[in-house]
Design a protein around this motif. Structure first.
Motif, PDB file in Angstrom:
ATOM      1  N   HIS B 187       0.813  -1.219   0.000  1.00  0.00           N
ATOM      2  CA  HIS B 187       0.000   0.000   0.000  1.00  0.00           C
ATOM      3  C   HIS B 187       0.845   1.267   0.000  1.00  0.00           C
ATOM      4  CE1 HIS B 187      -3.524  -2.196  -0.106  1.00  0.00           C
ATOM      5  NE2 HIS B 187      -3.959  -2.116   1.151  1.00  0.00           N
ATOM      6  N   LEU B 188       1.942   1.237   0.757  1.00  0.00           N
ATOM      7  CA  LEU B 188       2.811   2.425   0.791  1.00  0.00           C
ATOM      8  C   LEU B 188       3.372   2.714  -0.593  1.00  0.00           C
ATOM      9  CD1 LEU B 188       4.778   2.223   4.161  1.00  0.00           C
ATOM     10  CD2 LEU B 188       3.213   4.033   3.406  1.00  0.00           C
ATOM     11  N   ASN B 189       3.649   1.657  -1.352  1.00  0.00           N
ATOM     12  CA  ASN B 189       4.141   1.843  -2.717  1.00  0.00           C
ATOM     13  C   ASN B 189       3.013   2.187  -3.679  1.00  0.00           C
ATOM     14  OD1 ASN B 189       7.133   1.276  -2.913  1.00  0.00           O
ATOM     15  ND2 ASN B 189       6.482  -0.509  -1.772  1.00  0.00           N
ATOM     16  N   LYS B 190       1.949   1.401  -3.620  1.00  0.00           N
ATOM     17  CA  LYS B 190       0.888   1.526  -4.619  1.00  0.00           C
ATOM     18  C   LYS B 190       0.140   2.857  -4.511  1.00  0.00           C
ATOM     19  CE  LYS B 190      -3.020  -0.919  -5.207  1.00  0.00           C
ATOM     20  NZ  LYS B 190      -3.999  -2.011  -5.400  1.00  0.00           N
ATOM     21  N   THR B 191      -0.090   3.296  -3.300  1.00  0.00           N
ATOM     22  CA  THR B 191      -0.880   4.513  -3.093  1.00  0.00           C
ATOM     23  C   THR B 191      -0.090   5.606  -2.395  1.00  0.00           C
ATOM     24  OG1 THR B 191      -2.735   3.023  -2.753  1.00  0.00           O
ATOM     25  CG2 THR B 191      -3.097   5.339  -2.241  1.00  0.00           C
ATOM     26  N   GLY B 192       0.668   5.211  -1.380  1.00  0.00           N
ATOM     27  CA  GLY B 192       1.361   6.206  -0.554  1.00  0.00           C
ATOM     28  C   GLY B 192       2.353   7.045  -1.340  1.00  0.00           C
ATOM     29  N   ALA B 193       3.112   6.397  -2.224  1.00  0.00           N
ATOM     30  CA  ALA B 193       4.197   7.097  -2.930  1.00  0.00           C
ATOM     31  C   ALA B 193       3.683   8.294  -3.731  1.00  0.00           C
ATOM     32  CB  ALA B 193       4.934   6.116  -3.846  1.00  0.00           C
ATOM     33  N   LEU B 194       2.574   8.107  -4.443  1.00  0.00           N
ATOM     34  CA  LEU B 194       2.071   9.194  -5.291  1.00  0.00           C
ATOM     35  C   LEU B 194       1.472  10.324  -4.450  1.00  0.00           C
ATOM     36  CD1 LEU B 194       2.193   9.551  -8.331  1.00  0.00           C
ATOM     37  CD2 LEU B 194      -0.155   8.777  -8.490  1.00  0.00           C
ATOM     38  N   ILE B 195       0.881   9.961  -3.318  1.00  0.00           N
ATOM     39  CA  ILE B 195       0.340  10.982  -2.407  1.00  0.00           C
ATOM     40  C   ILE B 195       1.488  11.787  -1.803  1.00  0.00           C
ATOM     41  CG2 ILE B 195      -0.765  11.164  -0.115  1.00  0.00           C
ATOM     42  CD1 ILE B 195      -2.971   9.422  -1.171  1.00  0.00           C
ATOM     43  N   GLN B 196       2.549  11.093  -1.463  1.00  0.00           N
ATOM     44  CA  GLN B 196       3.730  11.801  -0.951  1.00  0.00           C
ATOM     45  C   GLN B 196       4.329  12.707  -2.028  1.00  0.00           C
ATOM     46  OE1 GLN B 196       5.802   8.228   0.458  1.00  0.00           O
ATOM     47  NE2 GLN B 196       5.753   9.072   2.542  1.00  0.00           N
ATOM     48  N   ALA B 197       4.348  12.225  -3.269  1.00  0.00           N
ATOM     49  CA  ALA B 197       4.900  13.033  -4.365  1.00  0.00           C
ATOM     50  C   ALA B 197       4.058  14.280  -4.605  1.00  0.00           C
ATOM     51  CB  ALA B 197       5.000  12.207  -5.643  1.00  0.00           C
ATOM     52  N   ALA B 198       2.733  14.144  -4.468  1.00  0.00           N
ATOM     53  CA  ALA B 198       1.842  15.295  -4.649  1.00  0.00           C
ATOM     54  C   ALA B 198       2.225  16.391  -3.648  1.00  0.00           C
ATOM     55  CB  ALA B 198       0.387  14.877  -4.455  1.00  0.00           C
ATOM     56  N   ILE B 199       2.468  15.981  -2.415  1.00  0.00           N
ATOM     57  CA  ILE B 199       2.855  16.923  -1.363  1.00  0.00           C
ATOM     58  C   ILE B 199       4.281  17.434  -1.623  1.00  0.00           C
ATOM     59  CG2 ILE B 199       3.360  17.100   1.114  1.00  0.00           C
ATOM     60  CD1 ILE B 199       1.087  14.974   1.496  1.00  0.00           C
ATOM     61  N   GLY B 200       5.182  16.529  -1.948  1.00  0.00           N
ATOM     62  CA  GLY B 200       6.583  16.900  -2.178  1.00  0.00           C
ATOM     63  C   GLY B 200       6.733  17.908  -3.323  1.00  0.00           C
ATOM     64  N   MET B 201       5.986  17.695  -4.400  1.00  0.00           N
ATOM     65  CA  MET B 201       6.086  18.617  -5.543  1.00  0.00           C
ATOM     66  C   MET B 201       5.521  19.994  -5.189  1.00  0.00           C
ATOM     67  SD  MET B 201       5.468  16.433  -9.011  1.00  0.00           S
ATOM     68  CE  MET B 201       3.839  15.844  -8.584  1.00  0.00           C
ATOM     69  N   GLY B 202       4.485  20.009  -4.339  1.00  0.00           N
ATOM     70  CA  GLY B 202       3.961  21.290  -3.852  1.00  0.00           C
ATOM     71  C   GLY B 202       5.023  22.017  -3.038  1.00  0.00           C
ATOM     72  N   ALA B 203       5.729  21.278  -2.199  1.00  0.00           N
ATOM     73  CA  ALA B 203       6.793  21.868  -1.370  1.00  0.00           C
ATOM     74  C   ALA B 203       7.925  22.409  -2.247  1.00  0.00           C
ATOM     75  CB  ALA B 203       7.317  20.826  -0.387  1.00  0.00           C
ATOM     76  N   LEU B 204       8.331  21.633  -3.250  1.00  0.00           N
ATOM     77  CA  LEU B 204       9.408  22.077  -4.146  1.00  0.00           C
ATOM     78  C   LEU B 204       9.015  23.352  -4.896  1.00  0.00           C
ATOM     79  CD1 LEU B 204      10.483  18.604  -5.626  1.00  0.00           C
ATOM     80  CD2 LEU B 204      11.912  20.078  -4.183  1.00  0.00           C
ATOM     81  N   SER B 205       7.745  23.472  -5.212  1.00  0.00           N
ATOM     82  CA  SER B 205       7.283  24.642  -5.990  1.00  0.00           C
ATOM     83  C   SER B 205       7.447  25.951  -5.221  1.00  0.00           C
ATOM     84  CB  SER B 205       5.817  24.469  -6.416  1.00  0.00           C
ATOM     85  OG  SER B 205       4.942  24.783  -5.343  1.00  0.00           O
ATOM     86  N   VAL B 206       7.499  25.886  -3.897  1.00  0.00           N
ATOM     87  CA  VAL B 206       7.659  27.116  -3.102  1.00  0.00           C
ATOM     88  C   VAL B 206       9.067  27.221  -2.516  1.00  0.00           C
ATOM     89  CG1 VAL B 206       5.220  27.463  -2.556  1.00  0.00           C
ATOM     90  CG2 VAL B 206       6.593  25.957  -1.095  1.00  0.00           C
ATOM     91  N   GLY B 207       9.981  26.432  -3.064  1.00  0.00           N
ATOM     92  CA  GLY B 207      11.388  26.599  -2.678  1.00  0.00           C
ATOM     93  C   GLY B 207      11.838  25.764  -1.485  1.00  0.00           C
ATOM     94  N   ILE B 208      10.961  24.918  -0.946  1.00  0.00           N
ATOM     95  CA  ILE B 208      11.413  23.993   0.102  1.00  0.00           C
ATOM     96  C   ILE B 208      12.280  22.932  -0.598  1.00  0.00           C
ATOM     97  CG2 ILE B 208      10.686  22.324   1.867  1.00  0.00           C
ATOM     98  CD1 ILE B 208       7.999  23.921   2.004  1.00  0.00           C
ATOM     99  N   GLU B 209      13.460  22.671  -0.063  1.00  0.00           N
ATOM    100  CA  GLU B 209      14.377  21.733  -0.719  1.00  0.00           C
ATOM    101  C   GLU B 209      14.215  20.320  -0.152  1.00  0.00           C
ATOM    102  OE1 GLU B 209      16.943  22.593  -2.957  1.00  0.00           O
ATOM    103  OE2 GLU B 209      16.703  24.768  -2.921  1.00  0.00           O
ATOM    104  N   MET B 210      14.575  19.338  -0.966  1.00  0.00           N
ATOM    105  CA  MET B 210      14.426  17.945  -0.532  1.00  0.00           C
ATOM    106  C   MET B 210      15.272  17.632   0.694  1.00  0.00           C
ATOM    107  SD  MET B 210      14.255  16.016  -4.207  1.00  0.00           S
ATOM    108  CE  MET B 210      13.989  14.360  -3.582  1.00  0.00           C
ATOM    109  N   ARG B 211      16.382  18.361   0.881  1.00  0.00           N
ATOM    110  CA  ARG B 211      17.238  18.067   2.031  1.00  0.00           C
ATOM    111  C   ARG B 211      16.743  18.750   3.311  1.00  0.00           C
ATOM    112  NH1 ARG B 211      20.976  21.049  -1.281  1.00  0.00           N
ATOM    113  NH2 ARG B 211      20.561  23.259  -0.945  1.00  0.00           N
ATOM    114  N   ASP B 212      15.761  19.665   3.220  1.00  0.00           N
ATOM    115  CA  ASP B 212      15.241  20.353   4.403  1.00  0.00           C
ATOM    116  C   ASP B 212      14.448  19.390   5.290  1.00  0.00           C
ATOM    117  OD1 ASP B 212      16.301  22.604   3.265  1.00  0.00           O
ATOM    118  OD2 ASP B 212      14.384  23.385   2.505  1.00  0.00           O
ATOM    119  N   SER B 213      14.543  19.605   6.611  1.00  0.00           N
ATOM    120  CA  SER B 213      13.788  18.719   7.509  1.00  0.00           C
ATOM    121  C   SER B 213      12.281  18.930   7.328  1.00  0.00           C
ATOM    122  CB  SER B 213      14.196  18.949   8.970  1.00  0.00           C
ATOM    123  OG  SER B 213      13.880  20.271   9.341  1.00  0.00           O
TER     124      SER B 213
END
Lengths: 309, 309
Positions: B187-213
């Protein structure tokens, strides 16, 4: 028949060794569960002429003698897209083919569901590799590197989109009489677009911009080469044996595909292939590079002209 | 049962309107030949909860009140990946489903070959949109924009890769008894990963970096939410009607899928969903933002907790 020079032959062999190693590196780092891992390996590693990666390399080293990592990532990416398209193309609902690169097709070995997913993940991996840090010594990509891979992603995605458009047009043309112009549109999309992208991504990797006239000239060369490649493919489907091809010969006719031999006849198709190759050579020679610099690209074009598989 | 506030409801409706419009804009600009165009439209425009785009928007506006174009592109991209996965998932060689979002599935309407190609081109389009200039007034992207979309492409590609891994694990688990931990991995792979990516891409769009806590905290929230979402999905497959779901109810059981109700029972599964939601809320409240700023994300989490489809 034009023979390849030793240098041209060496350059092609070097390109094949490079891409084989880089593909293996990428696949080794993918933690895919079985049987996806095996299906992906089957789809990618068992042969193939590796024309598209060779074009990416040749374009990059025409401009800069040392091959850069952005070109190496792009070469892997374009080959992964090509491999995904073959796996999906061979599925029963598409061309329903049993043989590819002299091996049973992916779905024949692993079943339809796994082959479908292997194709899907290969497409994904292409964009993952392109935007990754593969082959680099640095831990993080520079903003310039990221900008290059962003543009390469755009070019590759547009080409993959056109490839699918070509496939749907190809399917729609089955059992129908279509014009030579329609067939050209199918081939330019189905095959030409990805060949152009291979060249375009190589150009982007060395800092040539999409708006530069040099970029357009390279893409024009790719257009002639891509079309020539596909006309040759149509011809080989009629003239070559299954053994020589590594895929089922005569499949186009079985599937009632629109091809150059079926529309304009074998003789005219052969003349067209020669003509397109000549145009590709002329486009290549008009580039602002020395005869020595364009040698690797010229070698690939000559190899394609002479190929028997 | 927790009811949504008017603000939360309004925010969800606004997100749905935004993505509907942006998806339509993108599809209108795609010059796809028939029947690919119609199949893509069918797969994308006919309903859907649009959870993933809403998460991208909510993450971006938590940090910056005005929604930026990189988040809008990412929202379209993640929804296109989601739609492609549904089309391929419904194919006869996969779940063989006839109903999706209350409509006949893509292959039921357009045939298997076209549905396969529609899924393929949707995946491609995701990366095309992400690295394009859509929704922007400027003719060219700045190097910073390109660097953002390059990173977003990487995040989205990795998530789409994990999604396929989840699907192969899911297929391998059919007709087998697997542990709760194995099911969590699926489930974490099938569904969780894309939900996390949706959030992660939103964060990247406002300048939050992947290495930030902060990035890691957001991804942790996405993990709980994604798992909660899928546990709920498993439960609804058992408890809800086909009409309410818009897809065939009881399909998991028919396909002998490993699900939370089948492994730990319906009561424990319900308790687990509640627990995961609580953890998601706690993760959300530990973020360095005001209660007002996190409201849109909270609203989505609450909506998912209460959903009946």
């Amino acid at each position: 028949m034009v023979t390849l020079t030793t240098e041209e032959q060496d350059s092609l062999t070097a390109a094949r060794d490079r891409i084989q190693l880089d593909l293996q590196t990428v696949l080794d780092q993918q933690l895919l569960p079985s049987p996806l891992k095996e299906a992906v390996h089957h789809a990618v590693m068992l042969g193939g002429k590796r024309i598209r990666p060779a074009l990416t390399y040749a374009t990059a080293i025409m401009h800069e003698p040392i091959l850069n990592v952005a070109a190496r990532r792009a070469a892997v990416a374009v080959e992964l897209i090509h491999c995904y398209s073959l796996v999906h193309d061979d599925l029963p609902c598409m061309d329903d083919d049993e043989l590819r690169r002299g091996q049973p097709t992916c779905h024949k070995v692993f079943g339809e569901a796994t082959a479908l997913l292997a194709g899907d993940v290969l497409q994904t991996m292409a964009f993952e590799v392109l935007n990754s840090n593969y082959f680099s010594q640095d831990i993080e990509k520079t903003p310039r590197d990221m900008a290059v891979s962003g543009q390469q992603s755009y070019v590759l995605a547009q080409a993959a989109n056109r490839m699918v458009q070509g496939q749907i047009l190809d399917l729609s043309a089955e059992n129908k009489t279509i014009s030579e112009l329609d067939l050209e549109t199918i081939h330019l999309n189905k095959t030409g677009a990805l060949i152009q992208a291979a060249i375009g991504m190589g150009a982007l990797s060395v800092g040539i911009e999409m708006r530069d006239s040099l970029y357009s000239q390279l893409i024009e060369f790719g257009g002639f080469l891509g079309l020539a490649y596909q006309v040759q493919d149509d011809i080989l489907d009629v003239t070559a044996s299954t053994e020589a091809l590594g895929k089922t010969a005569g499949l186009d006719q079985r599937n009632q595909k629109a091809t150059y031999p079926s529309i304009i006849g074998l003789d005219k198709a052969t003349a067209l292939a020669q003509d397109l190759h000549q145009r590709a050579f002329i486009a290549l020679k008009s580039l602002p590079y020395s005869a020595k610099d364009i040698e690797p690209l010229e070698g690939i074009a000559r190899f394609l002209l002479n190929r028997e598989q």
